[in-house]
Design a protein around this motif. Structure first.
Motif, PDB file in Angstrom:
ATOM      1  N   GLN A 285     -29.575  -5.121  16.905  1.00  0.00           N
ATOM      2  CA  GLN A 285     -28.367  -4.282  16.834  1.00  0.00           C
ATOM      3  C   GLN A 285     -28.204  -3.397  18.075  1.00  0.00           C
ATOM      4  O   GLN A 285     -27.176  -2.745  18.226  1.00  0.00           O
ATOM      5  CB  GLN A 285     -28.402  -3.391  15.585  1.00  0.00           C
ATOM      6  N   SER A 286     -29.199  -3.345  18.938  1.00  0.00           N
ATOM      7  CA  SER A 286     -29.161  -2.422  20.070  1.00  0.00           C
ATOM      8  C   SER A 286     -28.602  -3.065  21.332  1.00  0.00           C
ATOM      9  O   SER A 286     -29.243  -3.901  21.972  1.00  0.00           O
ATOM     10  CB  SER A 286     -30.565  -1.888  20.368  1.00  0.00           C
ATOM     11  N   GLY A 287     -27.403  -2.627  21.699  1.00  0.00           N
ATOM     12  CA  GLY A 287     -26.822  -3.094  22.954  1.00  0.00           C
ATOM     13  C   GLY A 287     -27.611  -2.620  24.165  1.00  0.00           C
ATOM     14  O   GLY A 287     -27.583  -3.257  25.216  1.00  0.00           O
ATOM     15  N   ASN A 288     -28.319  -1.501  24.041  1.00  0.00           N
ATOM     16  CA  ASN A 288     -29.163  -1.070  25.162  1.00  0.00           C
ATOM     17  C   ASN A 288     -30.302  -2.061  25.385  1.00  0.00           C
ATOM     18  O   ASN A 288     -30.695  -2.322  26.524  1.00  0.00           O
ATOM     19  CB  ASN A 288     -29.684   0.352  24.920  1.00  0.00           C
ATOM     20  N   CYS A 289     -30.855  -2.593  24.296  1.00  0.00           N
ATOM     21  CA  CYS A 289     -31.864  -3.648  24.427  1.00  0.00           C
ATOM     22  C   CYS A 289     -31.230  -4.916  25.002  1.00  0.00           C
ATOM     23  O   CYS A 289     -31.809  -5.597  25.855  1.00  0.00           O
ATOM     24  CB  CYS A 289     -32.478  -3.961  23.060  1.00  0.00           C
ATOM     25  N   TYR A 290     -30.026  -5.202  24.557  1.00  0.00           N
ATOM     26  CA  TYR A 290     -29.351  -6.420  25.014  1.00  0.00           C
ATOM     27  C   TYR A 290     -29.096  -6.399  26.529  1.00  0.00           C
ATOM     28  O   TYR A 290     -29.141  -7.434  27.186  1.00  0.00           O
ATOM     29  CB  TYR A 290     -28.039  -6.610  24.244  1.00  0.00           C
ATOM     30  N   LYS A 291     -28.848  -5.222  27.075  1.00  0.00           N
ATOM     31  CA  LYS A 291     -28.638  -5.109  28.530  1.00  0.00           C
ATOM     32  C   LYS A 291     -29.783  -5.755  29.299  1.00  0.00           C
ATOM     33  O   LYS A 291     -29.584  -6.425  30.311  1.00  0.00           O
ATOM     34  CB  LYS A 291     -28.526  -3.625  28.924  1.00  0.00           C
ATOM     35  N   VAL A 292     -31.000  -5.509  28.834  1.00  0.00           N
ATOM     36  CA  VAL A 292     -32.188  -6.064  29.507  1.00  0.00           C
ATOM     37  C   VAL A 292     -32.348  -7.540  29.162  1.00  0.00           C
ATOM     38  O   VAL A 292     -32.646  -8.373  30.033  1.00  0.00           O
ATOM     39  CB  VAL A 292     -33.447  -5.270  29.113  1.00  0.00           C
ATOM     40  N   ALA A 293     -32.132  -7.884  27.889  1.00  0.00           N
ATOM     41  CA  ALA A 293     -32.290  -9.280  27.453  1.00  0.00           C
ATOM     42  C   ALA A 293     -31.367 -10.202  28.240  1.00  0.00           C
ATOM     43  O   ALA A 293     -31.784 -11.269  28.713  1.00  0.00           O
ATOM     44  CB  ALA A 293     -32.004  -9.385  25.954  1.00  0.00           C
ATOM     45  N   VAL A 294     -30.117  -9.786  28.401  1.00  0.00           N
ATOM     46  CA  VAL A 294     -29.162 -10.660  29.080  1.00  0.00           C
ATOM     47  C   VAL A 294     -29.557 -10.838  30.549  1.00  0.00           C
ATOM     48  O   VAL A 294     -29.433 -11.929  31.118  1.00  0.00           O
ATOM     49  CB  VAL A 294     -27.706 -10.146  28.916  1.00  0.00           C
ATOM     50  N   MET A 295     -30.090  -9.796  31.155  1.00  0.00           N
ATOM     51  CA  MET A 295     -30.535  -9.944  32.551  1.00  0.00           C
ATOM     52  C   MET A 295     -31.709 -10.904  32.656  1.00  0.00           C
ATOM     53  O   MET A 295     -31.740 -11.768  33.537  1.00  0.00           O
ATOM     54  CB  MET A 295     -30.908  -8.598  33.141  1.00  0.00           C
ATOM     55  N   LEU A 296     -32.694 -10.750  31.772  1.00  0.00           N
ATOM     56  CA  LEU A 296     -33.857 -11.656  31.807  1.00  0.00           C
ATOM     57  C   LEU A 296     -33.402 -13.099  31.601  1.00  0.00           C
ATOM     58  O   LEU A 296     -33.880 -14.017  32.292  1.00  0.00           O
ATOM     59  CB  LEU A 296     -34.870 -11.248  30.732  1.00  0.00           C
ATOM     60  N   ASP A 297     -32.479 -13.314  30.674  1.00  0.00           N
ATOM     61  CA  ASP A 297     -31.977 -14.672  30.422  1.00  0.00           C
ATOM     62  C   ASP A 297     -31.267 -15.241  31.652  1.00  0.00           C
ATOM     63  O   ASP A 297     -31.483 -16.398  32.021  1.00  0.00           O
ATOM     64  CB  ASP A 297     -31.025 -14.663  29.216  1.00  0.00           C
ATOM     65  N   VAL A 298     -30.425 -14.425  32.278  1.00  0.00           N
ATOM     66  CA  VAL A 298     -29.674 -14.933  33.438  1.00  0.00           C
ATOM     67  C   VAL A 298     -30.604 -15.099  34.652  1.00  0.00           C
ATOM     68  O   VAL A 298     -30.412 -15.980  35.488  1.00  0.00           O
ATOM     69  CB  VAL A 298     -28.464 -14.025  33.734  1.00  0.00           C
TER      70      VAL A 298
END
Lengths: 215, 215
Positions: free
Chosen positions: A9-22
């Motif tokens: 649910q945390s968009g702040n966590c998602y900020k990092v996840a999306v970078m690692l994925d890309v």
């Protein structure tokens, strides 16, 4: 391998996840039980993050907190997405700060109160938050009418930071960002097309909750 | 000479002013007429700062906005207050972001509504803001019980950023930060003792207003 302490649910966590994925960097999710108070516990604040927030990234022996710090660290380490040259790097930092101050902050709080918190929100507070995030969205939409990404023609960590809460379903906020701000919508479509991109509920750990729709 | 576009009620402007003063760098204030709408005007947003904010620093031909960007620029340029080594620099950025997200942001808005805005504040919004800035003040007070400054034993731009709104008179917020958070009080006293230090109404341009005391 990177370990990202996070919850879906945390968009702040998602900020990092999306970078690692890309970046194409493999990473292991470690679940933070935010909704049962883990980040508010004395243990978490004493041993993990005194600021009481997620995400936390373990990079070997290094433990990092604050999404903007983590994004900056990853950009330097991998030599990507930090902006070219000093002028772009200043622009990246300028939007990271704006994101934390006015763009993510009011919208994330609005979403939390609208569909995730236990207590029903006070409509006066919701109106206050909405006026503020709409002003910020207007400024960013105008910027994106002139520029494919937040800083120049290629994605940077400013984009990864600012998109953090915008890939969640509309029913979690009742606010259709893409319909109301077309240039933001176009920019989100460009981010979705980056190789490796996944949505927050596709990559982050924890159970998805039924939105409460109480805004 | 540096030109700092600013006005005396803005703690965000003061963050830069206090750093320039402690650096011993002469600077010229240029008044921004915030209370008559200058930062909200189309001209300001098109030609000065699309984010619609103060301060703005002119450094020769370079025009910079966002206090955190300006502080970072000055720290690099003068080789002071940026933190020693990568670990400290990450800590400095971590607190700069926290300041923008949770420490300055809620308190500055509370103060604006309490004593500077035209419209009387809604008490529900004031309670919302107060709960949030008190949580942030508690986290920072706890941190400062262990550390003389925000990052280590010497001042950095994290301190200049975070102190920005805390040197204004208590009557502008009705909230006595020093009395309620003694470690913050001690830290503010240390900052006041730095050579060159001046308060916001001693160095920034514009007319001081009578606080409205309506919180």
């Amino acid at each position: 391998m990177y370990k990202l302490h996070s919850f879906c649910q945390s968009g702040n966590c998602y900020k990092v996840a999306v970078m690692l994925d890309v970046l194409g960097q493999p990473w292991e999710p470690v679940f933070i039980d935010f909704f049962h108070g883990q980040t508010r516990s004395a243990e978490y604040r004493e041993t993990v993050n005194e600021q009481g927030e997620a995400p936390v990234l373990d990079d070997g022996g290094l433990r990092l907190t604050q999404s903007g710090v983590i994004l900056t660290h990853l950009a330097r380490k991998h030599g990507r997405f930090g902006g070219d040259g000093e002028a772009q790097q200043r622009e990246v930092l300028r939007w990271l700060l704006y994101d934390n101050h006015k763009f993510t902050s009011y919208f994330a709080t609005y979403r939390f109160m609208y569909s995730l918190a236990d207590a029903a929100p006070n409509p006066v507070v919701m109106d206050f938050l909405r006026a503020r995030f709409e002003a910020a969205f207007g400024i960013v939409d105008k910027h994106l009418q002139q520029s494919a990404f937040m800083v120049g023609d290629a994605p940077t960590i400013a984009d990864f930071s600012m998109c953090g809460y915008l890939f969640y379903p509309v029913e979690e906020t009742g606010y259709d960002v893409r319909a109301k701000h077309p240039a933001i919508g176009k920019w989100l479509a460009s981010i979705e097309q980056l190789p490796g991109w996944r949505g927050p509920y596709e990559c982050l750990p924890g159970e998805r909750m039924e939105p409460r729709r109480r805004g």
